[in-house]
Design a protein around this motif. Structure first.
Motif, mmCIF file in Angstrom:
data_model
loop_
_atom_site.group_PDB
_atom_site.id
_atom_site.type_symbol
_atom_site.label_atom_id
_atom_site.label_comp_id
_atom_site.label_asym_id
_atom_site.label_seq_id
_atom_site.Cartn_x
_atom_site.Cartn_y
_atom_site.Cartn_z
ATOM 1 N N ILE A 196 7.591 1.087 -18.963
ATOM 2 C CA ILE A 196 7.429 1.850 -20.204
ATOM 3 C C ILE A 196 8.600 1.590 -21.140
ATOM 4 O O ILE A 196 8.417 1.398 -22.351
ATOM 5 N N ASP A 197 9.810 1.572 -20.581
ATOM 6 C CA ASP A 197 11.011 1.366 -21.397
ATOM 7 C C ASP A 197 11.001 0.002 -22.082
ATOM 8 O O ASP A 197 11.546 -0.158 -23.181
ATOM 9 N N LYS A 198 10.385 -0.976 -21.439
ATOM 10 C CA LYS A 198 10.316 -2.321 -22.021
ATOM 11 C C LYS A 198 9.268 -2.422 -23.131
ATOM 12 O O LYS A 198 9.160 -3.451 -23.784
ATOM 13 N N LYS A 199 8.485 -1.342 -23.296
ATOM 14 C CA LYS A 199 7.442 -1.290 -24.334
ATOM 15 C C LYS A 199 6.485 -2.474 -24.239
ATOM 16 O O LYS A 199 6.190 -3.160 -25.224
ATOM 17 N N LEU A 200 5.995 -2.701 -23.018
ATOM 18 C CA LEU A 200 5.031 -3.775 -22.812
ATOM 19 C C LEU A 200 3.679 -3.396 -23.421
ATOM 20 O O LEU A 200 3.425 -2.228 -23.713
ATOM 21 N N ASN A 201 2.808 -4.388 -23.590
ATOM 22 C CA ASN A 201 1.473 -4.102 -24.129
ATOM 23 C C ASN A 201 0.381 -4.234 -23.064
ATOM 24 O O ASN A 201 -0.813 -4.095 -23.364
ATOM 25 N N TYR A 202 0.793 -4.502 -21.809
ATOM 26 C CA TYR A 202 -0.163 -4.577 -20.708
ATOM 27 C C TYR A 202 0.616 -4.583 -19.407
ATOM 28 O O TYR A 202 1.702 -5.158 -19.306
ATOM 29 N N PHE A 203 0.027 -3.926 -18.403
ATOM 30 C CA PHE A 203 0.660 -3.941 -17.080
ATOM 31 C C PHE A 203 -0.420 -3.817 -16.019
ATOM 32 O O PHE A 203 -1.409 -3.099 -16.199
ATOM 33 N N GLU A 204 -0.229 -4.532 -14.932
ATOM 34 C CA GLU A 204 -1.205 -4.533 -13.842
ATOM 35 C C GLU A 204 -0.484 -4.451 -12.508
ATOM 36 O O GLU A 204 0.556 -5.083 -12.311
ATOM 37 N N ALA A 205 -1.023 -3.674 -11.603
ATOM 38 C CA ALA A 205 -0.442 -3.555 -10.270
ATOM 39 C C ALA A 205 -1.552 -3.279 -9.263
ATOM 40 O O ALA A 205 -2.632 -2.796 -9.623
ATOM 41 N N SER A 206 -1.288 -3.591 -8.004
ATOM 42 C CA SER A 206 -2.272 -3.363 -6.943
ATOM 43 C C SER A 206 -1.626 -2.647 -5.769
ATOM 44 O O SER A 206 -0.435 -2.844 -5.473
ATOM 45 N N ILE A 207 -2.413 -1.815 -5.106
ATOM 46 C CA ILE A 207 -1.971 -1.190 -3.864
ATOM 47 C C ILE A 207 -2.987 -1.526 -2.782
ATOM 48 O O ILE A 207 -4.160 -1.763 -3.059
ATOM 49 N N LYS A 208 -2.519 -1.551 -1.554
ATOM 50 C CA LYS A 208 -3.383 -1.868 -0.424
ATOM 51 C C LYS A 208 -3.340 -0.739 0.595
ATOM 52 O O LYS A 208 -2.325 -0.062 0.752
ATOM 53 N N PHE A 209 -4.458 -0.558 1.277
ATOM 54 C CA PHE A 209 -4.513 0.427 2.354
ATOM 55 C C PHE A 209 -5.591 0.008 3.338
ATOM 56 O O PHE A 209 -6.491 -0.776 3.003
ATOM 57 N N LYS A 210 -5.509 0.518 4.545
ATOM 58 C CA LYS A 210 -6.503 0.199 5.561
ATOM 59 C C LYS A 210 -7.529 1.324 5.659
ATOM 60 O O LYS A 210 -7.184 2.490 5.624
ATOM 61 N N ALA A 211 -8.782 0.932 5.776
ATOM 62 C CA ALA A 211 -9.869 1.899 5.882
ATOM 63 C C ALA A 211 -10.739 1.548 7.080
ATOM 64 O O ALA A 211 -10.939 0.375 7.398
ATOM 65 N N THR A 212 -11.255 2.575 7.718
ATOM 66 C CA THR A 212 -12.210 2.398 8.808
ATOM 67 C C THR A 212 -13.493 3.116 8.425
ATOM 68 O O THR A 212 -13.489 4.325 8.184
ATOM 69 N N VAL A 213 -14.588 2.365 8.321
ATOM 70 C CA VAL A 213 -15.876 2.932 7.909
ATOM 71 C C VAL A 213 -16.961 2.512 8.906
ATOM 72 O O VAL A 213 -16.833 1.483 9.567
ATOM 73 N N PRO A 214 -18.045 3.287 9.008
ATOM 74 C CA PRO A 214 -19.092 2.971 9.985
ATOM 75 C C PRO A 214 -20.148 1.996 9.481
ATOM 76 O O PRO A 214 -21.125 1.727 10.182
ATOM 77 N N PHE A 215 -19.966 1.457 8.267
ATOM 78 C CA PHE A 215 -20.943 0.532 7.698
ATOM 79 C C PHE A 215 -20.289 -0.823 7.416
ATOM 80 O O PHE A 215 -19.063 -0.942 7.378
ATOM 81 N N ASN A 216 -21.120 -1.836 7.195
ATOM 82 C CA ASN A 216 -20.618 -3.177 6.913
ATOM 83 C C ASN A 216 -21.591 -3.880 5.962
ATOM 84 O O ASN A 216 -22.731 -4.172 6.327
ATOM 85 N N PHE A 217 -21.146 -4.125 4.738
ATOM 86 C CA PHE A 217 -21.976 -4.784 3.729
ATOM 87 C C PHE A 217 -21.470 -6.196 3.418
ATOM 88 O O PHE A 217 -21.881 -6.800 2.435
ATOM 89 N N SER A 218 -20.584 -6.728 4.240
ATOM 90 C CA SER A 218 -19.903 -7.978 3.916
ATOM 91 C C SER A 218 -20.808 -9.202 3.994
ATOM 92 O O SER A 218 -20.591 -10.178 3.286
ATOM 93 N N LYS A 219 -21.827 -9.180 4.842
ATOM 94 C CA LYS A 219 -22.677 -10.358 5.030
ATOM 95 C C LYS A 219 -23.370 -10.747 3.728
ATOM 96 O O LYS A 219 -23.399 -11.919 3.343
ATOM 97 N N GLN A 220 -23.917 -9.763 3.037
ATOM 98 C CA GLN A 220 -24.591 -10.007 1.763
ATOM 99 C C GLN A 220 -23.624 -10.614 0.747
ATOM 100 O O GLN A 220 -23.975 -11.508 -0.024
ATOM 101 N N PHE A 221 -22.394 -10.157 0.773
ATOM 102 C CA PHE A 221 -21.390 -10.579 -0.185
ATOM 103 C C PHE A 221 -20.869 -11.988 0.127
ATOM 104 O O PHE A 221 -20.741 -12.826 -0.763
ATOM 105 N N GLU A 222 -20.582 -12.238 1.384
ATOM 106 C CA GLU A 222 -19.976 -13.508 1.781
ATOM 107 C C GLU A 222 -20.881 -14.706 1.511
ATOM 108 O O GLU A 222 -20.412 -15.803 1.230
#
Length: 274
Positions: free
Chosen positions: A114-140
């Motif tokens: 904010i102090d640098k007065k940028l006009n765009y900023f992007e960041a990512s966070i990661k986390f692990k999830a455990t779910v009972p479904f799997n939709f990856s086959k259709q996507f891959e």
């Protein structure tokens, strides 16, 4: 299909729920979950919401949430009013209203940005999830749409077809087109009653206020997931371009949008809703 969904959900051993808490002020925000569009918040002023995230999860394992931050409307850079943060909220059991709530990851725009007065900023966070479904086959197995010579022509044609359904209030064609998406949503959010499932596949709500299809606005074509997914977005806010507008009995104008995200399955030459 109702029976198949009910049977599959009833076979789950647990019902974990992952959501994203978004808080922002003095800026515009776009959220991407696992390189799939999640939400845009381009309203001026402060804004806070809890966003369901399960439908952005393809399978158990590492998940990624990307936050893209732009200056507020009418401004060219961040300023002292700029603030934006996200939290990954985990509910152990979605079927239990008293389920334990836990923050598993969080991020806040750094003060130095904010102090640098940028006009765009992007960041990512990661986390692990455990779910009972799997939709990856259709996507891959989906095709890389960036490699298709006339992909924009194909995408625009698909949007015009969907727009014609909105114009004709053809809820059956809309429901058929989004069938697989809604089935995945039922499984991801553990919808197991006949009423819940039927409501998910019912698109009459779009026309409750005598709504009519809006003209298609200027757009930009955006690829996601390394080119396996594509959609047309509004130039000004990266949001959906297919909308309907009507008026309530009190005379208030209301707008609803239709979410579209296209892919091409292996062995097919037709764009379908993901």
């Amino acid at each position: 299909m109702n029976q198949k969904i009910q049977k599959e959900v009833s076979g789950y051993a647990n019902f974990p729920n992952y959501s994203i808490q978004l808080d922002k002020g003095g800026c515009r925000v776009q959220l991407i979950g696992n390189d799939i569009p999640l939400y845009t918040a381009f309203e001026q002023g402060g804004f806070s919401t809890l966003l369901p995230f399960n439908a952005n999860i393809l399978q158990s394992g590492e998940q990624t949430v990307t936050i893209k931050i732009y200056p507020d409307a009418g401004k060219t850079t961040f300023d002292d009013y700029t603030n934006a943060s996200i939290k990954v909220v985990y509910f152990e059991d979605d079927k239990n209203k008293n389920s334990a709530r836990k923050i598993v990851q969080e991020y806040k725009i750094p003060k130095e940005v904010i102090d640098k007065k940028l006009n765009y900023f992007e960041a990512s966070i990661k986390f692990k999830a455990t779910v009972p479904f799997n939709f990856s086959k259709q996507f891959e197995s989906a095709k890389d749409l960036k490699k298709r010579k006339n992909i924009e022509t194909e995408v625009v044609a698909a949007y015009h077809k969907i727009h014609s359904w909105l114009a004709k209030k053809d809820v059956k064609s809309l429901a058929d087109f989004r069938k697989e998406t809604d089935k995945k949503a039922c499984l991801a959010y553990y919808l197991d009653t006949e009423q819940e499932i039927e409501e998910r596949f019912d698109y009459t709500f779009l026309f409750e206020n005598n709504s009519k299809a809006d003209p298609l606005p200027k757009y930009t074509m955006t690829f996601y997931a390394g080119g396996k997914l594509v959609r047309l977005e509004r130039i000004d806010n990266h949001d959906e371009i297919l909308t309907v507008t009507g008026k309530t009995e009190d005379g208030y104008e209301v707008m609803s949008d239709l979410s579209v995200l296209l892919y091409m399955p292996e062995g097919s030459e037709e764009l379908k809703q993901f």
